[in-house]
Design an enzyme around this catalytic site. Structure first.
Site, PDB file in Angstrom:
ATOM      1  N   GLU A 133       0.841  -1.204   0.000  1.00 43.78           N
ATOM      2  CA  GLU A 133       0.000   0.000   0.000  1.00 43.78           C
ATOM      3  C   GLU A 133       0.869   1.245   0.000  1.00 43.78           C
ATOM      4  O   GLU A 133       0.597   2.217  -0.710  1.00 43.78           O
ATOM      5  CB  GLU A 133      -0.881   0.026   1.265  1.00 43.78           C
ATOM      6  CG  GLU A 133      -2.224  -0.627   1.139  1.00 43.78           C
ATOM      7  CD  GLU A 133      -3.028  -0.477   2.419  1.00 43.78           C
ATOM      8  OE1 GLU A 133      -4.023  -1.189   2.552  1.00 43.78           O
ATOM      9  OE2 GLU A 133      -2.658   0.352   3.276  1.00 43.78           O
ATOM     10  N   THR A 135     -22.600  34.698  -3.549  1.00 40.99           N
ATOM     11  CA  THR A 135     -22.534  33.295  -3.131  1.00 40.99           C
ATOM     12  C   THR A 135     -21.156  32.710  -3.372  1.00 40.99           C
ATOM     13  O   THR A 135     -20.655  31.903  -2.579  1.00 40.99           O
ATOM     14  CB  THR A 135     -23.606  32.467  -3.872  1.00 40.99           C
ATOM     15  OG1 THR A 135     -24.898  33.003  -3.558  1.00 40.99           O
ATOM     16  CG2 THR A 135     -23.555  31.009  -3.457  1.00 40.99           C
TER      17      THR A 135
END
Length: 463
Positions: free
Chosen positions: A89, A242
């Site tokens: 991994e 926004t």
């Protein structure tokens, strides 16, 4: 469009915030469970191997999850290097770091970082067990020369990966030196801060022309240590309120115990059921507990719990002060703990008058400067910072027609991006001017032109 463009190889689209590499026998039922809880509180989506589906290729699924994560956390513990799964991994994580610039955060759990870096201590013992002495294990004598070389090469790769990751800045936990909960919170907070920088906000165009609001909000935070603050962003439709709130929210949310973005409040206010759902969702996120409240006022026990939380909340697109109070409490005494900040976006300047003067700051958003407007338009029309030389003059005409209004610039740029040449640009602009002489109609007209294109699949505009 006859504009030369270049792009690098496409990277996998991130599906998870964090991939966690760990040795289960060391930390699954203690440190890892506490870290998962902290991630859940901060809404960090972490991939852990218990999400593997039965029957799937384990190696392939784990490697795919690593590729699809924004960053990886490697928790080095005493027995980490005893697992070949963990070491492989680690090789994949290093590969993603080198190829995709993925961020890696090492955590040293009850191990000395130098033991990991130099493969000493328990890590030396682990490698010795990976390579049993040939005189004691006759099976090793039967290894072919090629297999032996491959085995030695893989071991060198493991060692190199351990050294590389152990040299990165990370966290060191030792029970004698620090509290585990404190360490876990610091890790979660650090990851949230890094994610705020990694996750794009409407691409690069979000940051055009908003330096002043960002600086102003920084001053608001510096004065919000022991008091609750309200930051009102106001201006006409399409001006970018926004977008500014969104950037501020992702930039600073890691500094608070809880956070929530209540979008399109004015629209939802008109539907009673959606209004209730919005408040219940807000309360549920802040308290990390399912809330279902239909009464106009909050139950006393819920309000008491909210007052213990220092939060950042965005109340987006409101036109009545009652909408803010329904979601956050009375403006003069909002529900949350001192140090909390409420960001409000509105086209109604009068809302500022309803807010207490001693704890309210305002930011009026106006049209972009011409240079910023051209840059924003160029991002949407060409996906670059400035227009190509042969498109500069016509781009300036388009910016002028959009009157430097961000929403109009985005929609117009996205619409013109589909044109094949300058002649098509001229024709499209001419049609838009005939159909939409006013800026409001320009915004709608460009948006309609953009969304009606089957090959475009919709407009790039985000309010």
């Amino acid at each position: 469009m006859d504009v030369a463009s270049s792009s690098g190889p496409s990277l996998p689209s991130p599906k998870y915030d964090v991939f966690i590499s760990f040795r289960g026998k060391d930390i699954r039922n203690n440190f890892l469970s506490h870290l998962r809880a902290a991630f859940k509180r901060k809404k960090i989506d972490a991939y852990i191997d218990d999400r593997l589906k039965k029957g799937y290729d384990i190696r392939g699924a784990l490697f795919k999850a690593i590729e699809e994560s924004r960053l990886s956390v490697v928790i080095f513990s005493e027995n980490y290097a005893t697992s070949k799964w963990c070491l492989n991994e680690l090789l994949k994580i290093v590969e993603c770091m080198e190829k995709n610039k993925q961020l890696i955060i090492p955590v040293f759990y009850k191990v000395d970082p130098s033991h990991v870096r130099n493969q000493s201590g328990s890590y030396a013992k682990a490698f010795k067990n990976h390579n049993p002495d040939a005189s004691k294990h006759k099976i090793c004598l039967r290894l072919s020369k090629q297999n032996l070389e491959e085995k030695m090469k893989r071991e060198e790769e493991w060692r190199s990966a351990l050294t590389d990751i152990a040299n990165l800045a990370g966290f060191h936990y030792h029970p004698i030196r620090r509290d585990e909960n404190e360490c876990v919170e610091k890790i979660a907070r650090d990851i949230l801060e890094k994610l705020s920088l990694l996750i794009p906000h409407d691409n690069k165009s979000s940051l055009v022309g908003i330096d002043e609001p960002i600086e102003q909000f920084g001053n608001v935070l510096s004065h919000a240590v022991n008091v609750r603050r309200i930051f009102v962003i106001w201006g006409p439709s399409g001006i970018g309120k926004t977008t500014i709130a969104n950037v501020l929210y992702y930039k600073h949310r890691s500094e608070f115990e809880g956070f929530y973005f209540a979008a399109n409040v004015r629209e939802k206010w008109e539907k009673c059921a959606e209004k209730e759902d919005l408040r219940n969702d807000l309360v549920s996120h802040i308290l990390e507990d399912k809330a279902k409240i239909s009464a106009p006022d909050l139950p006393p026990d819920i309000e008491r719990r909210l007052r213990s939380k220092r939060v950042l909340i965005v109340v987006d697109d409101v036109n009545l002060s009652q909408q803010i109070e329904y979601l956050t409490g009375r403006l003069k005494d909002v529900w949350f703990h001192p140090g909390s900040v409420i960001i409000v976006t509105t086209t109604n300047e009068n809302i500022i008058k309803d807010c207490p003067k001693d704890c309210t700051d305002q930011c009026q958003v106006t049209k972009l400067k011409s240079d910023d407007a051209l840059q924003l338009f160029s991002f949407h029309a060409f996906n670059i910072k400035t227009p190509p030389d042969n498109y500069k003059e016509i781009s300036e005409k388009a910016v002028s027609h959009a009157e430097c209004i961000p929403e109009a610039l985005k929609n117009l740029g996205s619409s013109l991006a589909r044109c094949e040449n300058i002649e098509e640009w001229n024709n499209t602009l001419k049609k838009l001017k005939e159909k939409a002489p006013s800026i409001e109609r320009c915004i709608r007209g460009a948006k309609k032109e953009c969304s009606s294109s089957p090959e475009n699949g919709g407009c790039l505009f985000k309010k």
